[in-house]
Design an enzyme around this catalytic site. Structure first.
Site, PDB file in Angstrom:
ATOM      1  N   ALA A  32       0.851  -1.193   0.000  1.00 50.91           N
ATOM      2  CA  ALA A  32       0.000   0.000   0.000  1.00 50.91           C
ATOM      3  C   ALA A  32       0.885   1.240   0.000  1.00 50.91           C
ATOM      4  O   ALA A  32       2.059   1.188   0.365  1.00 50.91           O
ATOM      5  CB  ALA A  32      -0.898   0.027   1.243  1.00 50.91           C
ATOM      6  N   THR A  80       1.272   4.129   2.183  1.00 55.54           N
ATOM      7  CA  THR A  80       0.820   4.321   3.569  1.00 55.54           C
ATOM      8  C   THR A  80       1.242   5.663   4.180  1.00 55.54           C
ATOM      9  O   THR A  80       1.010   5.881   5.367  1.00 55.54           O
ATOM     10  CB  THR A  80       1.351   3.180   4.471  1.00 55.54           C
ATOM     11  N   ASP A  86      -8.918   2.152   9.105  1.00 49.07           N
ATOM     12  CA  ASP A  86      -9.909   2.946   9.854  1.00 49.07           C
ATOM     13  C   ASP A  86     -10.048   4.356   9.269  1.00 49.07           C
ATOM     14  O   ASP A  86     -11.038   5.029   9.527  1.00 49.07           O
ATOM     15  CB  ASP A  86      -9.492   3.034  11.333  1.00 49.07           C
ATOM     16  N   TYR A  92      -5.329   9.593   1.422  1.00 48.74           N
ATOM     17  CA  TYR A  92      -5.001   8.206   1.761  1.00 48.74           C
ATOM     18  C   TYR A  92      -6.292   7.406   1.986  1.00 48.74           C
ATOM     19  O   TYR A  92      -6.485   6.341   1.390  1.00 48.74           O
ATOM     20  CB  TYR A  92      -4.113   8.180   3.006  1.00 48.74           C
ATOM     21  N   TRP A 100      -3.800   1.610  13.274  1.00 44.87           N
ATOM     22  CA  TRP A 100      -2.739   1.975  14.218  1.00 44.87           C
ATOM     23  C   TRP A 100      -1.787   0.801  14.462  1.00 44.87           C
ATOM     24  O   TRP A 100      -1.631   0.312  15.596  1.00 44.87           O
ATOM     25  CB  TRP A 100      -3.361   2.444  15.539  1.00 44.87           C
TER      26      TRP A 100
HETATM   27  N1  LIG Z   1       0.451   1.160   9.293  1.00 51.52           N
HETATM   28  C1  LIG Z   1      -0.748   1.380   9.834  1.00 51.52           C
HETATM   29  O1  LIG Z   1      -0.856   1.941  10.939  1.00 51.52           O
HETATM   30  C2  LIG Z   1      -2.005   0.925   9.126  1.00 51.52           C
HETATM   31  C3  LIG Z   1      -3.230   1.232   9.718  1.00 51.52           C
HETATM   32  C4  LIG Z   1      -4.398   0.784   9.089  1.00 51.52           C
HETATM   33  C5  LIG Z   1      -4.328   0.052   7.927  1.00 51.52           C
HETATM   34  N2  LIG Z   1      -3.127  -0.222   7.364  1.00 51.52           N
HETATM   35  C6  LIG Z   1      -3.117  -0.995   6.132  1.00 51.52           C
HETATM   36  O2  LIG Z   1      -2.408  -2.188   6.353  1.00 51.52           O
HETATM   37  C7  LIG Z   1      -1.736  -2.589   5.152  1.00 51.52           C
HETATM   38  C8  LIG Z   1      -0.269  -2.793   5.443  1.00 51.52           C
HETATM   39  O3  LIG Z   1       0.283  -1.575   5.922  1.00 51.52           O
HETATM   40  P1  LIG Z   1       1.789  -1.482   6.468  1.00 51.52           P
HETATM   41  O4  LIG Z   1       1.822  -0.411   7.476  1.00 51.52           O
HETATM   42  O5  LIG Z   1       2.270  -2.854   6.769  1.00 51.52           O
HETATM   43  O6  LIG Z   1       2.523  -0.950   5.171  1.00 51.52           O
HETATM   44  P2  LIG Z   1       4.085  -0.681   4.965  1.00 51.52           P
HETATM   45  O7  LIG Z   1       4.890  -1.187   6.067  1.00 51.52           O
HETATM   46  O8  LIG Z   1       4.198   0.770   4.585  1.00 51.52           O
HETATM   47  O9  LIG Z   1       4.382  -1.605   3.722  1.00 51.52           O
HETATM   48  C9  LIG Z   1       3.854  -1.295   2.494  1.00 51.52           C
HETATM   49  C10 LIG Z   1       4.338  -2.287   1.476  1.00 51.52           C
HETATM   50  O10 LIG Z   1       3.980  -1.735   0.215  1.00 51.52           O
HETATM   51  C11 LIG Z   1       5.081  -1.860  -0.635  1.00 51.52           C
HETATM   52  N3  LIG Z   1       5.175  -0.724  -1.550  1.00 51.52           N
HETATM   53  C12 LIG Z   1       5.123   0.581  -1.202  1.00 51.52           C
HETATM   54  N4  LIG Z   1       5.293   1.336  -2.295  1.00 51.52           N
HETATM   55  C13 LIG Z   1       5.466   0.479  -3.339  1.00 51.52           C
HETATM   56  C14 LIG Z   1       5.671   0.660  -4.724  1.00 51.52           C
HETATM   57  N5  LIG Z   1       5.732   1.881  -5.261  1.00 51.52           N
HETATM   58  N6  LIG Z   1       5.785  -0.440  -5.496  1.00 51.52           N
HETATM   59  C15 LIG Z   1       5.717  -1.651  -4.949  1.00 51.52           C
HETATM   60  N7  LIG Z   1       5.526  -1.895  -3.647  1.00 51.52           N
HETATM   61  C16 LIG Z   1       5.389  -0.828  -2.858  1.00 51.52           C
HETATM   62  C17 LIG Z   1       6.312  -1.918   0.197  1.00 51.52           C
HETATM   63  O11 LIG Z   1       7.188  -2.692  -0.579  1.00 51.52           O
HETATM   64  P3  LIG Z   1       8.659  -3.171  -0.212  1.00 51.52           P
HETATM   65  O12 LIG Z   1       8.420  -4.302   0.703  1.00 51.52           O
HETATM   66  O13 LIG Z   1       9.278  -3.600  -1.477  1.00 51.52           O
HETATM   67  O14 LIG Z   1       9.294  -1.958   0.408  1.00 51.52           O
HETATM   68  C18 LIG Z   1       5.826  -2.543   1.492  1.00 51.52           C
HETATM   69  O15 LIG Z   1       6.023  -3.915   1.497  1.00 51.52           O
HETATM   70  C19 LIG Z   1      -2.026  -1.483   4.131  1.00 51.52           C
HETATM   71  O16 LIG Z   1      -3.117  -1.864   3.343  1.00 51.52           O
HETATM   72  C20 LIG Z   1      -2.408  -0.290   4.984  1.00 51.52           C
HETATM   73  O17 LIG Z   1      -3.257   0.584   4.283  1.00 51.52           O
HETATM   74  C21 LIG Z   1      -1.948   0.197   7.947  1.00 51.52           C
END
Ligand SMILES: NC(=O)c1ccc[n+]([C@@H]2O[C@H](COP(=O)([O-])OP(=O)(O)OC[C@H]3O[C@@H](n4cnc5c(N)ncnc54)[C@H](OP(=O)(O)O)[C@@H]3O)[C@@H](O)[C@H]2O)c1
Length: 295
Positions: A67, A69, A109, A132, A158
């Site tokens: 995503a 993010t 959320d 976002y 979160w």
């Molecule tokens: N973080 C939060 O607090 C939160 C809260 C609610 C929901 N979510 C949701 O939970 C899910 C996972 O979030 P997360 O926090 O684990 O995300 P994250 O750590 O930011 O990881 C995002 C992933 O997306 C990949 N990515 C980003 N840009 C890219 C690009 N341009 N091309 C290809 N791959 C790309 C990254 O790839 P690489 O592995 O190659 O770097 C990484 O593996 C998402 O759907 C997010 O919306 C997150």
């Protein structure tokens, strides 16, 4: 978890993403043949590349933890946010449907505006306040429309957990260096430990869940309460002070309240997510200590 033993899974974002790494770990523990994909293996995220990669892997189930993010930066890069959060999952849903692989997709959320004074259920009307949230909502709708009712969309919130920096990690780094920290106290949400989110997702998967589910650890907190609890658990002598969002201006507007109601998960699985403070102790005592020891 016997239901996944011997199945084949592909995890997009499964090597470096915060949630993706926890998913890969949980799938391997469940006995699933697991391929974790990062952007290095994949290269482009176009339809042809995706179709080729998934045809070769022939997964039974595909998890999308990729995503865009960066909530504030998305305000200035809406095209990139929509490409990763809507167009890419839409292509993935089409490819998965073509090879009859189940798709599990994650959302947030931040699809809600925070106007409700009680935990949000999957039936509540989304109304995102920022780019976002808008791009994530568009992604949910696209995967459900193109992939059909078997697609599972898990909204969470979160996140903290091992393997990648996150809010709790950053707070503890700052608290080691400073005597006091100001942290926002007028936003309330559901802190969620990524290994719990991953394991609870698999509980839904083995029961064949489709549609939208909310998954988070139990309880709620403000950012300030989450930070204060983490600092206390880590035994650091840093004072955590409550400030308002207005005192810490951010580019993107955020919901004042985005607690998620996980009762649909409990109704289907008979399980209740554990309290976030309990999960936080595991993160601080186990994961962060292991990361510190590993250098
Ligand atoms: N973080 C939060 O607090 C939160 C809260 C609610 C929901 N979510 C949701 O939970 C899910 C996972 O979030 P997360 O926090 O684990 O995300 P994250 O750590 O930011 O990881 C995002 C992933 O997306 C990949 N990515 C980003 N840009 C890219 C690009 N341009 N091309 C290809 N791959 C790309 C990254 O790839 P690489 O592995 O190659 O770097 C990484 O593996 C998402 O759907 C997010 O919306 C997150």
């Amino acid at each position: 978890m016997s239901g996944l033993r011997g199945a084949r899974a592909a995890v997009f974002g499964g090597r470096k993403g915060l949630l993706g790494q926890a998913l890969s770990t949980a799938l391997i523990k469940a006995g699933c043949g697991t391929t974790a994909l990062s952007r290095e293996e994949l290269g482009a995220l176009d339809h042809e590349t995706l179709a080729r990669a998934l045809k070769d892997l022939a997964p039974d189930i595909v998890f999308n933890a990729v995503a865009y993010t960066q909530v504030d930066r998305a305000e200035d890069e809406p095209d990139l946010a929509f490409e990763l959060n809507q167009a890419f999952p839409a292509r993935l849903a089409e490819v998965c449907k073509g090879i009859r692989a189940r798709l599990v997709h994650y959302s947030t959320d931040f699809v809600f505006d925070g106007g409700k004074a009680a935990p949000y259920t999957p039936d509540d009307e989304p109304a995102p306040l920022n780019v976002y949230g808008q791009s994530k909502l568009a992604g949910e709708r696209a995967v459900l429309e193109l992939g059909g009712p078997e697609v599972l969309v898990v909204r969470s919130s979160w996140l903290f957990g091992p393997g990648k920096t996150n809010f709790v990690h950053k707070i503890l780094e700052l608290a080691r260096k400073r005597k006091s920290l100001g942290v926002v106290h007028d936003q309330t949400g559901s802190p969620t430990y990524t290994p719990d989110l991953a394991e609870n997702t698999l509980e839904l998967v083995v029961r064949g869940a489709g549609g939208i589910f909310h998954l988070a650890n139990a309880g709620m907190a403000t950012w300030c309460e989450l930070a204060a609890e983490a600092v206390a658990i880590a035994g650091l002598e840093c004072r955590v002070e409550a400030i308002t969002g207005a005192q810490y201006p951010a580019r993107a507007e955020r919901p004042a309240y985005s607690v998620l109601d996980t009762s649909a998960f409990t109704a289907l699985t008979g399980k209740r997510p554990r309290p976030w403070a309990q999960a936080l102790r595991e993160y601080v005592f186990k994961d962060l200590r292991a990361e510190l020891a590993a250098g």
